[in-house]
Design a protein around this motif. Structure first.
Motif, mmCIF file in Angstrom:
data_model
loop_
_atom_site.group_PDB
_atom_site.id
_atom_site.type_symbol
_atom_site.label_atom_id
_atom_site.label_comp_id
_atom_site.label_asym_id
_atom_site.label_seq_id
_atom_site.Cartn_x
_atom_site.Cartn_y
_atom_site.Cartn_z
ATOM 1 N N PHE A 240 51.798 33.768 50.531
ATOM 2 C CA PHE A 240 50.774 34.776 50.259
ATOM 3 C C PHE A 240 50.122 34.552 48.901
ATOM 4 O O PHE A 240 48.938 34.831 48.725
ATOM 5 N N VAL A 241 50.894 34.036 47.953
ATOM 6 C CA VAL A 241 50.319 33.671 46.650
ATOM 7 C C VAL A 241 49.277 32.582 46.840
ATOM 8 O O VAL A 241 48.167 32.650 46.300
ATOM 9 N N ALA A 242 49.609 31.572 47.642
ATOM 10 C CA ALA A 242 48.651 30.484 47.912
ATOM 11 C C ALA A 242 47.398 31.027 48.580
ATOM 12 O O ALA A 242 46.275 30.637 48.218
ATOM 13 N N PHE A 243 47.564 31.929 49.532
ATOM 14 C CA PHE A 243 46.424 32.531 50.222
ATOM 15 C C PHE A 243 45.519 33.259 49.215
ATOM 16 O O PHE A 243 44.301 33.064 49.205
ATOM 17 N N GLY A 244 46.109 34.085 48.360
ATOM 18 C CA GLY A 244 45.324 34.817 47.372
ATOM 19 C C GLY A 244 44.627 33.892 46.387
ATOM 20 O O GLY A 244 43.461 34.106 46.033
ATOM 21 N N LEU A 245 45.323 32.852 45.952
ATOM 22 C CA LEU A 245 44.708 31.897 45.026
ATOM 23 C C LEU A 245 43.509 31.207 45.662
ATOM 24 O O LEU A 245 42.464 31.054 45.024
ATOM 25 N N ILE A 246 43.658 30.810 46.910
ATOM 26 C CA ILE A 246 42.549 30.152 47.614
ATOM 27 C C ILE A 246 41.342 31.081 47.699
ATOM 28 O O ILE A 246 40.204 30.665 47.456
ATOM 29 N N SER B 150 25.450 40.288 35.603
ATOM 30 C CA SER B 150 26.559 41.212 35.311
ATOM 31 C C SER B 150 27.519 41.294 36.498
ATOM 32 O O SER B 150 28.738 41.356 36.318
ATOM 33 N N TRP B 151 26.988 41.266 37.723
ATOM 34 C CA TRP B 151 27.840 41.292 38.910
ATOM 35 C C TRP B 151 28.711 40.033 38.945
ATOM 36 O O TRP B 151 29.912 40.109 39.243
ATOM 37 N N LYS B 152 28.114 38.883 38.627
ATOM 38 C CA LYS B 152 28.855 37.627 38.602
ATOM 39 C C LYS B 152 29.986 37.685 37.589
ATOM 40 O O LYS B 152 31.113 37.275 37.875
ATOM 41 N N THR B 153 29.700 38.221 36.415
ATOM 42 C CA THR B 153 30.709 38.307 35.364
ATOM 43 C C THR B 153 31.869 39.194 35.793
ATOM 44 O O THR B 153 33.038 38.846 35.597
ATOM 45 N N ILE B 154 31.561 40.334 36.388
ATOM 46 C CA ILE B 154 32.603 41.251 36.858
ATOM 47 C C ILE B 154 33.460 40.592 37.935
ATOM 48 O O ILE B 154 34.695 40.653 37.881
ATOM 49 N N GLN B 155 32.823 39.960 38.907
ATOM 50 C CA GLN B 155 33.573 39.334 39.992
ATOM 51 C C GLN B 155 34.429 38.170 39.494
ATOM 52 O O GLN B 155 35.566 37.997 39.946
ATOM 53 N N ASN B 156 33.899 37.380 38.585
ATOM 54 C CA ASN B 156 34.697 36.299 38.005
ATOM 55 C C ASN B 156 35.885 36.854 37.242
ATOM 56 O O ASN B 156 36.992 36.316 37.316
ATOM 57 N N GLY B 157 35.669 37.931 36.504
ATOM 58 C CA GLY B 157 36.763 38.565 35.766
ATOM 59 C C GLY B 157 37.851 39.092 36.684
ATOM 60 O O GLY B 157 39.045 38.927 36.421
ATOM 61 N N ILE B 158 37.446 39.722 37.778
ATOM 62 C CA ILE B 158 38.416 40.218 38.761
ATOM 63 C C ILE B 158 39.210 39.053 39.345
ATOM 64 O O ILE B 158 40.442 39.124 39.462
ATOM 65 N N SER B 159 38.522 37.979 39.701
ATOM 66 C CA SER B 159 39.211 36.824 40.279
ATOM 67 C C SER B 159 40.167 36.184 39.282
ATOM 68 O O SER B 159 41.286 35.808 39.641
ATOM 69 N N ILE B 160 39.763 36.087 38.043
ATOM 70 C CA ILE B 160 40.645 35.517 37.017
ATOM 71 C C ILE B 160 41.866 36.405 36.809
ATOM 72 O O ILE B 160 42.995 35.906 36.664
ATOM 73 N N ALA B 161 41.682 37.722 36.826
ATOM 74 C CA ALA B 161 42.819 38.647 36.695
ATOM 75 C C ALA B 161 43.784 38.473 37.865
ATOM 76 O O ALA B 161 45.014 38.400 37.663
ATOM 77 N N PHE B 162 43.253 38.383 39.083
ATOM 78 C CA PHE B 162 44.124 38.194 40.246
ATOM 79 C C PHE B 162 44.830 36.849 40.193
ATOM 80 O O PHE B 162 46.013 36.756 40.557
ATOM 81 N N ILE B 163 44.140 35.805 39.753
ATOM 82 C CA ILE B 163 44.783 34.493 39.617
ATOM 83 C C ILE B 163 45.941 34.580 38.632
ATOM 84 O O ILE B 163 47.013 34.006 38.861
ATOM 85 N N SER B 164 45.758 35.337 37.560
ATOM 86 C CA SER B 164 46.842 35.535 36.592
ATOM 87 C C SER B 164 48.016 36.267 37.225
ATOM 88 O O SER B 164 49.179 35.887 37.025
ATOM 89 N N PHE B 165 47.742 37.335 37.991
ATOM 90 C CA PHE B 165 48.810 38.064 38.679
ATOM 91 C C PHE B 165 49.563 37.144 39.635
ATOM 92 O O PHE B 165 50.799 37.169 39.692
ATOM 93 N N TYR B 166 48.812 36.364 40.395
ATOM 94 C CA TYR B 166 49.452 35.449 41.344
ATOM 95 C C TYR B 166 50.299 34.405 40.621
ATOM 96 O O TYR B 166 51.363 34.018 41.122
ATOM 97 N N SER B 167 49.861 33.947 39.469
ATOM 98 C CA SER B 167 50.641 32.973 38.702
ATOM 99 C C SER B 167 51.973 33.569 38.268
ATOM 100 O O SER B 167 53.017 32.912 38.352
ATOM 101 N N VAL B 168 51.963 34.812 37.823
ATOM 102 C CA VAL B 168 53.200 35.487 37.427
ATOM 103 C C VAL B 168 54.103 35.682 38.645
ATOM 104 O O VAL B 168 55.320 35.442 38.568
ATOM 105 N N LEU B 169 53.522 36.120 39.761
ATOM 106 C CA LEU B 169 54.322 36.301 40.974
ATOM 107 C C LEU B 169 54.954 34.989 41.426
ATOM 108 O O LEU B 169 56.115 34.960 41.846
ATOM 109 N N PHE B 170 54.194 33.904 41.344
ATOM 110 C CA PHE B 170 54.723 32.607 41.743
ATOM 111 C C PHE B 170 55.870 32.188 40.821
ATOM 112 O O PHE B 170 56.901 31.706 41.286
ATOM 113 N N ALA B 171 55.693 32.401 39.523
ATOM 114 C CA ALA B 171 56.757 32.068 38.569
ATOM 115 C C ALA B 171 58.005 32.912 38.849
ATOM 116 O O ALA B 171 59.133 32.389 38.824
#
Length: 137
Positions: A43-49, A67-88
């Motif tokens: 599921f981590v791999a799925f979310g990262l993809i 501004s929409w692009k910046t917000i969406q990129n920020g959300i994706s980067i935050a989720f990638i960080s969460f997934y990295s912690v979950l994977f670790a």
């Protein structure tokens, strides 16, 4: 012309589901079902993809909605960080049984991946609408 959401469904969602579907297939055909049906790393791999796909698609989109692009990129980067912690945490739990509640990590990974699916769909839906508006102008 193939709709961008159809391409997203085929190239991103289905490819992202390969680890989950592969594990499910192996589990169903296995005689000895000692492995878990669900694994947090799938599921981590799925979310990262999904989030990497979001970032890639947004970066290739015009700067009209900056501004929409910046917000969406920020959300994706935050989720990638969460997934990295979950994977670790998942790796730590596998190497040190009993140290980490693996069921909690798996449940959290599943919930986050559904949230990621919803976010990714909304990103591609918005991009699809914006592209349609620019084609008809």
């Amino acid at each position: 012309m193939v709709n961008i959401k159809i391409k997203w469904l085929i190239y991103t969602v289905l490819v992202g589901l390969i680890p989950i579907l592969s594990r499910a297939l192996i589990w169903f055909i296995s005689q000895n079902r000692t492995m878990n049906f669900f694994n947090s790393s799938d599921f981590v791999a799925f979310g990262l993809i999904l989030h990497i796909s979001n970032i890639n698609e947004i970066e290739h989109f015009n700067d009209r909605e900056r501004s929409w692009k910046t917000i969406q990129n920020g959300i994706s980067i935050a989720f990638i960080s969460f997934y990295s912690v979950l994977f670790a945490c998942s790796l730590l739990g596998q190497s040190n049984p009993g140290l980490i509640n693996e069921d909690a990590i798996t449940h959290l990974s599943i919930v986050l991946s559904f949230a990621s699916l919803f976010i990714s769909f909304s990103v591609y839906h918005t991009i699809s609408k914006l592209k349609e508006e620019t084609e008809y102008v």
